[in-house]
Design a protein around this motif. Structure first.
Motif, PDB file in Angstrom:
ATOM      1  N   GLU A 128       0.746  -1.197   0.083  1.00 44.93           N
ATOM      2  CA  GLU A 128      -0.088  -0.081   0.027  1.00 44.93           C
ATOM      3  C   GLU A 128       0.971   1.226   0.031  1.00 44.93           C
ATOM      4  O   GLU A 128       0.571   2.284  -0.565  1.00 44.93           O
ATOM      5  N   GLY A 129       2.165   1.197   0.515  1.00 44.63           N
ATOM      6  CA  GLY A 129       2.991   2.416   0.709  1.00 44.63           C
ATOM      7  C   GLY A 129       3.216   2.611  -0.518  1.00 44.63           C
ATOM      8  O   GLY A 129       3.636   3.819  -1.150  1.00 44.63           O
ATOM      9  N   ALA A 130       3.820   1.803  -1.369  1.00 43.26           N
ATOM     10  CA  ALA A 130       4.148   1.744  -2.732  1.00 43.26           C
ATOM     11  C   ALA A 130       3.114   2.500  -3.544  1.00 43.26           C
ATOM     12  O   ALA A 130       3.612   3.356  -4.697  1.00 43.26           O
ATOM     13  N   ARG A 131       2.037   1.888  -3.614  1.00 39.96           N
ATOM     14  CA  ARG A 131       0.862   2.395  -4.339  1.00 39.96           C
ATOM     15  C   ARG A 131       0.652   3.801  -4.256  1.00 39.96           C
ATOM     16  O   ARG A 131       0.307   4.589  -4.942  1.00 39.96           O
ATOM     17  N   ASP A 132       0.656   4.162  -2.890  1.00 44.95           N
ATOM     18  CA  ASP A 132       0.540   5.603  -2.505  1.00 44.95           C
ATOM     19  C   ASP A 132       1.645   6.527  -3.105  1.00 44.95           C
ATOM     20  O   ASP A 132       1.177   7.498  -3.680  1.00 44.95           O
ATOM     21  N   LEU A 183       3.312   5.841  -5.800  1.00 46.65           N
ATOM     22  CA  LEU A 183       3.169   5.715  -7.242  1.00 46.65           C
ATOM     23  C   LEU A 183       1.879   6.744  -7.538  1.00 46.65           C
ATOM     24  O   LEU A 183       1.941   7.086  -8.849  1.00 46.65           O
ATOM     25  N   ARG A 184       0.915   6.683  -6.849  1.00 48.61           N
ATOM     26  CA  ARG A 184      -0.655   7.705  -7.164  1.00 48.61           C
ATOM     27  C   ARG A 184       0.136   9.140  -7.095  1.00 48.61           C
ATOM     28  O   ARG A 184      -0.133   9.832  -7.904  1.00 48.61           O
ATOM     29  N   GLU A 185       1.318   9.551  -6.228  1.00 48.72           N
ATOM     30  CA  GLU A 185       1.568  10.735  -6.280  1.00 48.72           C
ATOM     31  C   GLU A 185       2.432  10.756  -7.668  1.00 48.72           C
ATOM     32  O   GLU A 185       2.541  11.887  -8.161  1.00 48.72           O
ATOM     33  N   GLN A 186       3.446   9.988  -7.928  1.00 51.68           N
ATOM     34  CA  GLN A 186       4.282  10.279  -9.198  1.00 51.68           C
ATOM     35  C   GLN A 186       3.466  10.336 -10.406  1.00 51.68           C
ATOM     36  O   GLN A 186       3.511  11.127 -11.261  1.00 51.68           O
ATOM     37  N   ALA A 187       2.362   9.456 -10.445  1.00 52.70           N
ATOM     38  CA  ALA A 187       1.372   9.453 -11.637  1.00 52.70           C
ATOM     39  C   ALA A 187       0.680  10.932 -11.541  1.00 52.70           C
ATOM     40  O   ALA A 187       0.767  11.323 -12.723  1.00 52.70           O
ATOM     41  N   ARG A 188       0.162  11.438 -10.557  1.00 52.94           N
ATOM     42  CA  ARG A 188      -0.582  12.922 -10.755  1.00 52.94           C
ATOM     43  C   ARG A 188       0.758  13.833 -11.112  1.00 52.94           C
ATOM     44  O   ARG A 188       0.094  14.868 -12.050  1.00 52.94           O
ATOM     45  N   TRP A 189       1.752  13.809 -10.702  1.00 49.22           N
ATOM     46  CA  TRP A 189       2.832  14.809 -11.202  1.00 49.22           C
ATOM     47  C   TRP A 189       3.286  14.478 -12.812  1.00 49.22           C
ATOM     48  O   TRP A 189       3.346  15.428 -13.774  1.00 49.22           O
ATOM     49  N   ILE A 190       3.205  13.230 -13.280  1.00 47.07           N
ATOM     50  CA  ILE A 190       3.754  13.061 -14.493  1.00 47.07           C
ATOM     51  C   ILE A 190       2.603  13.242 -15.530  1.00 47.07           C
ATOM     52  O   ILE A 190       2.788  13.574 -16.671  1.00 47.07           O
ATOM     53  N   ASN A 191       1.589  12.962 -15.095  1.00 41.74           N
ATOM     54  CA  ASN A 191       0.357  13.275 -16.160  1.00 41.74           C
ATOM     55  C   ASN A 191       0.103  14.709 -16.194  1.00 41.74           C
ATOM     56  O   ASN A 191      -0.483  15.107 -17.377  1.00 41.74           O
ATOM     57  N   ASN A 248       8.996  -3.394 -13.862  1.00 41.59           N
ATOM     58  CA  ASN A 248       7.780  -3.682 -14.773  1.00 41.59           C
ATOM     59  C   ASN A 248       6.669  -3.335 -14.014  1.00 41.59           C
ATOM     60  O   ASN A 248       5.477  -3.204 -14.444  1.00 41.59           O
ATOM     61  N   ALA A 249       6.554  -3.801 -12.422  1.00 39.55           N
ATOM     62  CA  ALA A 249       5.430  -3.824 -11.786  1.00 39.55           C
ATOM     63  C   ALA A 249       5.005  -2.155 -11.524  1.00 39.55           C
ATOM     64  O   ALA A 249       3.892  -1.868 -11.425  1.00 39.55           O
ATOM     65  N   VAL A 250       6.061  -1.332 -11.496  1.00 38.52           N
ATOM     66  CA  VAL A 250       5.915  -0.246 -11.336  1.00 38.52           C
ATOM     67  C   VAL A 250       5.449   0.656 -12.434  1.00 38.52           C
ATOM     68  O   VAL A 250       4.421   1.233 -12.519  1.00 38.52           O
ATOM     69  N   VAL A 251       5.879   0.055 -13.662  1.00 44.73           N
ATOM     70  CA  VAL A 251       5.288   0.922 -14.848  1.00 44.73           C
ATOM     71  C   VAL A 251       3.866   0.281 -15.221  1.00 44.73           C
ATOM     72  O   VAL A 251       2.886   0.888 -15.541  1.00 44.73           O
ATOM     73  N   ALA A 252       3.582  -1.060 -14.833  1.00 42.12           N
ATOM     74  CA  ALA A 252       2.275  -1.416 -14.931  1.00 42.12           C
ATOM     75  C   ALA A 252       1.171  -0.800 -14.186  1.00 42.12           C
ATOM     76  O   ALA A 252       0.224  -0.380 -14.671  1.00 42.12           O
TER      77      ALA A 252
END
Length: 223
Positions: A88-92, A94-102, A133-137
């Motif tokens: 769950e910590g990793a997903r949190d 990555l959600r922050e990363q995705a918001r920035w990247i998008n 690959n897990a992160v990219v997915a």
């Protein structure tokens, strides 16, 4: 006959000198393609591309954007032992990363996979790639185009944060970094790198309250 022998000897000498000279970088600078000396693998075009990136400012803007990403977002995700599963910590993170990247559809990113030193080198390289690959997915599930996460690299156990032969969670990680610009994006094709880097983007912060007219009476606590 003697003259013919001297001619052959002279020709052999010229060939030998030419072979030696061809290995000399100064000699090659006159006869190789432009930029070849700055591209030791003779991949002509790489040096030219690098020069263009420097002249247009793309290199500098990529660096500035990478620094901004690293300063504003957690770039590292950690994993359990011998696992490529996202907790769950990793997903949190990555959600922050995705918001920035998008907010930057013109930019590409690279995910590096790492492991601790337990296990063989070949296995750990494979495990690092599975983590990348897990992160990219997961980033893809969050709306980041896979074409912008095209480069996935595994360093396995070769770049530990903590030097130890034992289990170390901080070494079991992926790192997301800015790779460069999407070259077929219309804005990038126009060379508007500075506008991309300094453009304001929508963040996830809670907006300031617009409530007014609240009195101290409403904040009385129970006695």
């Amino acid at each position: 006959m003697q003259c013919r022998f001297k001619t052959k000897a002279a020709l052999a000498g010229v060939i030998l000198l030419s072979a030696c000279a061809s290995q000399d970088p100064v000699y090659r600078s006159f006869y190789d393609e432009a930029g070849a000396l700055s591209d030791p693998r003779n991949h002509f075009g790489a040096a030219t591309g690098n020069n263009i990136a420097l002249m247009t400012g793309e290199k500098q803007y990529t660096y500035e954007l990478a620094s901004r990403f690293a300063a504003e977002v957690l770039t590292t995700v950690n994993f359990g032992f011998n696992s490529a599963e996202l907790d769950e910590g990793a997903r949190d993170t990555l959600r922050e990363q995705a918001r920035w990247i998008n907010q930057f559809p013109e930019v590409r990113f690279r995910v590096y996979g790492h492991t601790d030193a337990v296990g063989s080198v070949s296995y750990n390289k494979s495990l690092g790639l599975r983590r990348a690959n897990a992160v990219v997915a997961y980033l893809s599930q969050l709306g980041v185009s896979r074409s912008r996460l095209e480069a996935m690299v595994s360093y396995g156990e070769t770049q530990p944060l903590i030097v130890t032969e034992g289990r170390e969670r901080r070494n079991r990680r992926t790192v997301t970094e800015v790779l460069g610009f999407v070259q077929n994006h219309p804005t990038v094709m126009d060379g508007k790198y500075a506008q991309i880097v300094y453009r304001e983007y929508v963040n996830s912060a809670v907006p300031a309250s617009t409530l007014s007219g609240i009195t101290g009476q409403e904040f009385k606590t129970e006695q």
